[in-house]
Design a protein around this motif. Sequence first.
Motif, PDB file in Angstrom:
ATOM      1  N   ARG A   1       1.059  16.150 -13.692  1.00 61.55           N
ATOM      2  CA  ARG A   1       0.318  14.937 -14.028  1.00 61.55           C
ATOM      3  C   ARG A   1       0.704  14.403 -15.411  1.00 61.55           C
ATOM      4  O   ARG A   1       0.680  13.191 -15.635  1.00 61.55           O
ATOM      5  CB  ARG A   1      -1.181  15.205 -13.937  1.00 61.55           C
ATOM      6  CG  ARG A   1      -2.044  13.983 -14.155  1.00 61.55           C
ATOM      7  CD  ARG A   1      -1.794  12.909 -13.083  1.00 61.55           C
ATOM      8  NE  ARG A   1      -2.717  11.810 -13.233  1.00 61.55           N
ATOM      9  CZ  ARG A   1      -3.861  11.684 -12.558  1.00 61.55           C
ATOM     10  NH1 ARG A   1      -4.218  12.595 -11.673  1.00 61.55           N
ATOM     11  NH2 ARG A   1      -4.649  10.652 -12.743  1.00 61.55           N
TER      12      ARG A   1
ATOM     13  N   HIS B   1       3.687  12.413 -14.786  1.00 62.59           N
ATOM     14  CA  HIS B   1       3.218  11.214 -14.075  1.00 62.59           C
ATOM     15  C   HIS B   1       2.645  10.197 -15.078  1.00 62.59           C
ATOM     16  O   HIS B   1       2.996   9.013 -15.055  1.00 62.59           O
ATOM     17  CB  HIS B   1       2.148  11.679 -13.071  1.00 62.59           C
ATOM     18  CG  HIS B   1       1.478  10.630 -12.269  1.00 62.59           C
ATOM     19  ND1 HIS B   1       1.817  10.363 -10.960  1.00 62.59           N
ATOM     20  CD2 HIS B   1       0.447   9.784 -12.559  1.00 62.59           C
ATOM     21  CE1 HIS B   1       1.029   9.398 -10.485  1.00 62.59           C
ATOM     22  NE2 HIS B   1       0.199   9.037 -11.424  1.00 62.59           N
TER      23      HIS B   1
ATOM     24  N   THR C   1       5.366   8.403  -8.752  1.00 55.88           N
ATOM     25  CA  THR C   1       5.615   9.725  -8.164  1.00 55.88           C
ATOM     26  C   THR C   1       6.506  10.563  -9.060  1.00 55.88           C
ATOM     27  O   THR C   1       7.536  10.082  -9.539  1.00 55.88           O
ATOM     28  CB  THR C   1       6.319   9.601  -6.796  1.00 55.88           C
ATOM     29  OG1 THR C   1       5.551   8.755  -5.937  1.00 55.88           O
ATOM     30  CG2 THR C   1       6.465  10.980  -6.139  1.00 55.88           C
ATOM     31  N   ILE C   2       6.105  11.809  -9.271  1.00 55.64           N
ATOM     32  CA  ILE C   2       7.001  12.822  -9.844  1.00 55.64           C
ATOM     33  C   ILE C   2       7.336  13.783  -8.708  1.00 55.64           C
ATOM     34  O   ILE C   2       6.439  14.302  -8.041  1.00 55.64           O
ATOM     35  CB  ILE C   2       6.322  13.611 -10.986  1.00 55.64           C
ATOM     36  CG1 ILE C   2       5.802  12.686 -12.081  1.00 55.64           C
ATOM     37  CG2 ILE C   2       7.267  14.693 -11.529  1.00 55.64           C
ATOM     38  CD1 ILE C   2       6.850  11.929 -12.872  1.00 55.64           C
TER      39      ILE C   2
ATOM     40  N   PRO D   1      11.129  11.396 -11.831  1.00 49.85           N
ATOM     41  CA  PRO D   1      10.122  10.347 -11.837  1.00 49.85           C
ATOM     42  C   PRO D   1      10.644   9.151 -11.039  1.00 49.85           C
ATOM     43  O   PRO D   1      11.675   8.584 -11.381  1.00 49.85           O
ATOM     44  CB  PRO D   1       9.956  10.003 -13.326  1.00 49.85           C
ATOM     45  CG  PRO D   1      11.087  10.634 -14.051  1.00 49.85           C
ATOM     46  CD  PRO D   1      11.871  11.485 -13.112  1.00 49.85           C
TER      47      PRO D   1
ATOM     48  N   SER E   1       0.504  12.520  -8.658  1.00 48.48           N
ATOM     49  CA  SER E   1       1.531  13.547  -8.485  1.00 48.48           C
ATOM     50  C   SER E   1       0.918  14.912  -8.761  1.00 48.48           C
ATOM     51  O   SER E   1       0.232  15.087  -9.774  1.00 48.48           O
ATOM     52  CB  SER E   1       2.688  13.330  -9.461  1.00 48.48           C
ATOM     53  OG  SER E   1       3.259  12.050  -9.281  1.00 48.48           O
TER      54      SER E   1
ATOM     55  N   SER F   1       6.464  19.200  -6.757  1.00 47.42           N
ATOM     56  CA  SER F   1       5.632  18.016  -6.967  1.00 47.42           C
ATOM     57  C   SER F   1       5.904  16.952  -5.899  1.00 47.42           C
ATOM     58  O   SER F   1       7.051  16.686  -5.548  1.00 47.42           O
ATOM     59  CB  SER F   1       5.866  17.441  -8.362  1.00 47.42           C
ATOM     60  OG  SER F   1       4.926  16.409  -8.631  1.00 47.42           O
TER      61      SER F   1
END
Length: 328
Positions: free
Chosen positions: A157, A160, A182-183, A193, A264, A282
Motif C-alpha cells: 500500500r 500504491h 495497481t502495484i 506500478p 493494492s 501484489s
Amino acid sequence: SATPVKVAVTGAAGQIGYSLLFRIAAGDLLGPDTPVQLRLLEITPALKALEGVVMELDDCAFPLLDSVEIGDDANTIFDGANLALLVGARPRSKGMERGDLLEANGAIFTAQGKALNDHAADDIRIGVTGNPANTNALIAKTNAPDIPAERFSALTRLDHNRAISQLAAKTGARVTDITKMTIWGNHSATQYPDIFHAEIAGRNAAEVVGDQAWIADDFIPTVAKRGAAIIEARGASSAASAASATIDAARDWLLGSAEGDWVSMAVSSDGSYGVPEGLISSFPVVTKGGDWEIVQGLDIDDFSRAKIDASVAELVEERDAVTQLGLI
Ligand code: NAX
C-alpha cells in the motif's frame, strides 16, 4: 458500546511503531466507535524503550484506547488477537548476505506464524510490513496451517500511495481523483506500478499522461526506488508514511475498499494473471468485511506482462531460497 478489537503490533518500539501506535489508538484504523486493545511485541532488549512509548500512549488519554499489554513472548501477545500487524523484522546489517537476511527473518516469521496459529482469535487477519514483506508473509502463512491462507497479506500500500502521489504531481490532479492504481509483484525495486488501468477523474491515466517515456523511465523507477530516496534525504527509512500505509491497508481490508475503486495488496495467489499459486504477490484487490478478491479480467499488454513476470520471478527465487533453508 462496541466490543474492543485486539490489535497486535510487532516491532512496536521501532520507528514505524512510533507513528503507527498513536494512529491506531486515535481511531484511524477501526473508526471512531471501536475501542482498541493494543498488544505490543518486542525483543527483550527493546522492552524498556517500549515501556516509554506506552507511557506516551497513556499521556495521550486516547478515549478509544481500552488497554495496552507489552511483552517479548509471541504466544502471550498474540493470544486472542483479531488483527496482527507484523512490523518488526531483522534489518540487513553490514556484511550480511541475502541468505543470512532471509534466515534471520525466517526464524522470526516461522515462530510468529506458529504463535498466531496456536493463539490468535478465529477471525485473525495478519498484515506483514517487515521486510522482505512478501516472503516473510509466505513464511508465516506456511507455518500457520490452521489459519486460512487468505488471512495473510504483505504491505504494498505504501508503493500504491506513492504511485498515486507521483501521478497526481505529474498531472495536476488531486489524489482523490485518482482511482484503480495497481502495484504488481514484490515490495522491492522489481515491483510494477501500473497506471494503464488507473483513472484520473474517470479518464484513463496513461492516456491523460500521454507520455510512454515518462511512465517507463521516470514514474516506474521513481516509485520503485522511493524508499532509497527517503533514506538518502532523511538519513532514515520511511516511517510515518509506512505507518500510514499500514493503517490504510488494514482499515480497507476490515472495513472495505471504496465503491468503484480498488487497492493494492500482496496476497496469496490463486493463479490469477499467471502468478504461481500460493506466492504472496501484489494484485489489484477489492475488499469487503475482512475478505479480498483479486480484480479479474484486466488486459495486460506485453510491456506490463514483462514487468509483472520479472517481479514474480524474484518472488519465486525468494520462495526457493527459503524452501532450501527449510523455513517453509
Ligand atoms: P526499526 O528497526 O526502527 O524497528 C524494528 C523493530 O522491530 C525494532 O524495535 C526491533 O527491536 C523489533 N524487532 C526485531 N525483531 C523482532 C521480533 N522477533 N519480534 C518483535 N519485534 C522485533 O525498523 P522500522 O523502520 O520500524 O521498520 C520495520 C520494518 O518495516 C523493516 O523491516 C523495514 O524494512 C520495513 N519497511 C517496510 C515497508 C513496506 O512498505 N512494506 C516500508 C517501510 C519499511 O522499510
